[in-house]
Structures are given as structure tokens and as C-alpha cells.
Design a protein around this motif. Sequence first.
Motif, PDB file in Angstrom:
ATOM      1  N   LEU A 154       0.803  -1.311   0.028  1.00 13.10           N
ATOM      2  CA  LEU A 154       0.073  -0.017   0.134  1.00 13.10           C
ATOM      3  C   LEU A 154       0.910   1.174   0.074  1.00 13.10           C
ATOM      4  N   ALA A 155       1.958   1.189   0.731  1.00 12.69           N
ATOM      5  CA  ALA A 155       2.868   2.414   0.766  1.00 12.69           C
ATOM      6  C   ALA A 155       3.388   2.772  -0.466  1.00 12.69           C
ATOM      7  N   THR A 156       3.765   1.697  -1.564  1.00  5.22           N
ATOM      8  CA  THR A 156       4.470   1.682  -2.760  1.00  5.22           C
ATOM      9  C   THR A 156       3.208   2.338  -3.390  1.00  5.22           C
ATOM     10  N   ILE A 157       1.936   1.944  -3.565  1.00  4.31           N
ATOM     11  CA  ILE A 157       0.952   2.309  -4.173  1.00  4.31           C
ATOM     12  C   ILE A 157       0.737   3.836  -3.967  1.00  4.31           C
ATOM     13  N   VAL A 158       0.714   4.219  -2.790  1.00  3.15           N
ATOM     14  CA  VAL A 158       0.426   5.830  -2.362  1.00  3.15           C
ATOM     15  C   VAL A 158       1.695   6.382  -2.844  1.00  3.15           C
ATOM     16  N   PHE A 159       2.966   5.877  -3.067  1.00  2.74           N
ATOM     17  CA  PHE A 159       4.152   6.735  -3.464  1.00  2.74           C
ATOM     18  C   PHE A 159       4.047   6.934  -4.760  1.00  2.74           C
ATOM     19  N   VAL A 160       3.625   5.833  -5.504  1.00  4.19           N
ATOM     20  CA  VAL A 160       3.452   6.151  -6.946  1.00  4.19           C
ATOM     21  C   VAL A 160       2.384   6.918  -7.474  1.00  4.19           C
ATOM     22  N   ALA A 161       1.092   6.820  -6.870  1.00  7.62           N
ATOM     23  CA  ALA A 161      -0.018   7.797  -6.959  1.00  7.62           C
ATOM     24  C   ALA A 161       0.243   9.183  -6.504  1.00  7.62           C
TER      25      ALA A 161
ATOM     26  N   TRP B  39       5.805   2.888 -11.764  1.00  9.96           N
ATOM     27  CA  TRP B  39       6.043   1.648 -10.913  1.00  9.96           C
ATOM     28  C   TRP B  39       7.521   1.446 -10.833  1.00  9.96           C
ATOM     29  N   ARG B  40       8.077   1.322 -12.030  1.00  7.24           N
ATOM     30  CA  ARG B  40       9.518   1.197 -12.209  1.00  7.24           C
ATOM     31  C   ARG B  40      10.296   1.900 -11.572  1.00  7.24           C
ATOM     32  N   GLN B  41       9.959   3.128 -11.178  1.00  5.65           N
ATOM     33  CA  GLN B  41      10.653   4.019 -10.566  1.00  5.65           C
ATOM     34  C   GLN B  41      10.491   4.313  -9.146  1.00  5.65           C
ATOM     35  N   SER B  42       9.809   3.275  -8.474  1.00  8.27           N
ATOM     36  CA  SER B  42       9.679   3.336  -7.054  1.00  8.27           C
ATOM     37  C   SER B  42      10.934   2.735  -6.645  1.00  8.27           C
ATOM     38  N   PRO B  43      11.243   3.263  -5.240  1.00  8.83           N
ATOM     39  CA  PRO B  43      12.635   2.953  -4.887  1.00  8.83           C
ATOM     40  C   PRO B  43      12.375   1.555  -3.951  1.00  8.83           C
ATOM     41  N   ALA B  44      12.848   0.481  -4.648  1.00  5.47           N
ATOM     42  CA  ALA B  44      12.528  -0.939  -4.013  1.00  5.47           C
ATOM     43  C   ALA B  44      13.371  -0.950  -2.622  1.00  5.47           C
TER      44      ALA B  44
ATOM     45  N   SER C 130       9.620  -4.493  -5.043  1.00  5.66           N
ATOM     46  CA  SER C 130       9.535  -3.704  -6.548  1.00  5.66           C
ATOM     47  C   SER C 130       8.326  -3.089  -7.019  1.00  5.66           C
ATOM     48  N   GLY C 131       8.464  -2.272  -7.890  1.00  5.07           N
ATOM     49  CA  GLY C 131       7.352  -1.557  -8.430  1.00  5.07           C
ATOM     50  C   GLY C 131       6.402  -2.587  -8.954  1.00  5.07           C
ATOM     51  N   ALA C 132       6.994  -3.546  -9.457  1.00  5.57           N
ATOM     52  CA  ALA C 132       6.204  -4.631 -10.425  1.00  5.57           C
ATOM     53  C   ALA C 132       5.423  -5.439  -9.318  1.00  5.57           C
ATOM     54  N   ARG C 133       5.836  -5.727  -8.105  1.00  4.45           N
ATOM     55  CA  ARG C 133       5.271  -6.361  -7.066  1.00  4.45           C
ATOM     56  C   ARG C 133       4.005  -5.632  -6.547  1.00  4.45           C
TER      57      ARG C 133
END
Length: 113
Positions: free
Chosen positions: A41-48, A54-59, A65-68
Motif C-alpha cells: 500500500l505504501a508503494t501504491i501511495v508513493f506512485v500515486a 511503478w518502475r521508478q519506485s525505490p525498491a 519492487s514496483g512490479a510487485r
Amino acid sequence: MGIVERLVPDELGGAVPAGGAGGAVATTGGGRRRHGDREVLATIVFVATSGRTWRQSPAASFGLSGARAHRGFTKWTKARVWATLHRLVLDELGSRGDGCVSGASRTGSPARE
């Protein structure tokens, strides 16, 4: 406090969709490690909110990963959890007396005056 905790604070932990988007991923030791739904959820919020892809999210910051995270987003979208999550967040903010939700409705539309 890390980025996951800032984007999805403990107080909103109950708003995280349970047991849905995590999933096992391969680790270097050959075992399987599950990513928590909070991290997804935190990654989704970050991207949004960041305008990044998604590929630019810092794993390294999120632990996945952004893919996950995108797979989690797709799974939650198909399961139609966003309206429920929105309601839970509004309920939590309302219970705190946070004035920022006074013009919002449960449907996500501005309240008519």
C-alpha cells in the motif's frame, strides 16, 4: 520513521487490506519471503502521489519492487477494495476530528452545500 510508516502510519494500519496483495517472492537464500500489505500500500501511495512510474519506485525504501506493488494494486482493484479502504481512512480521520474530511463524503465526491 521510514517512508512506509510515513505513507501508511500505524493509526491507519486497520485500513490496510488484509491478506491480499502481499505474496511470496524469491530471496537470495532460496527461501520465500512475503511482502506485507502495508509495504504494498505504501508503494501504491508513493506512485500515486509522486508522479513516478511503478518502475521508478525505490525498491530499497519499500522492500519490494514496483512490479510487485503493481500486481498488488491490480489484485486489489479487481477485488474492489478501494471504496472500502477510502471509507476506512475517512472513518479514521473523522474519529480523530480531522477537519480535512469535513467536505468529503463516503462516495469521494465533494459535499454539496
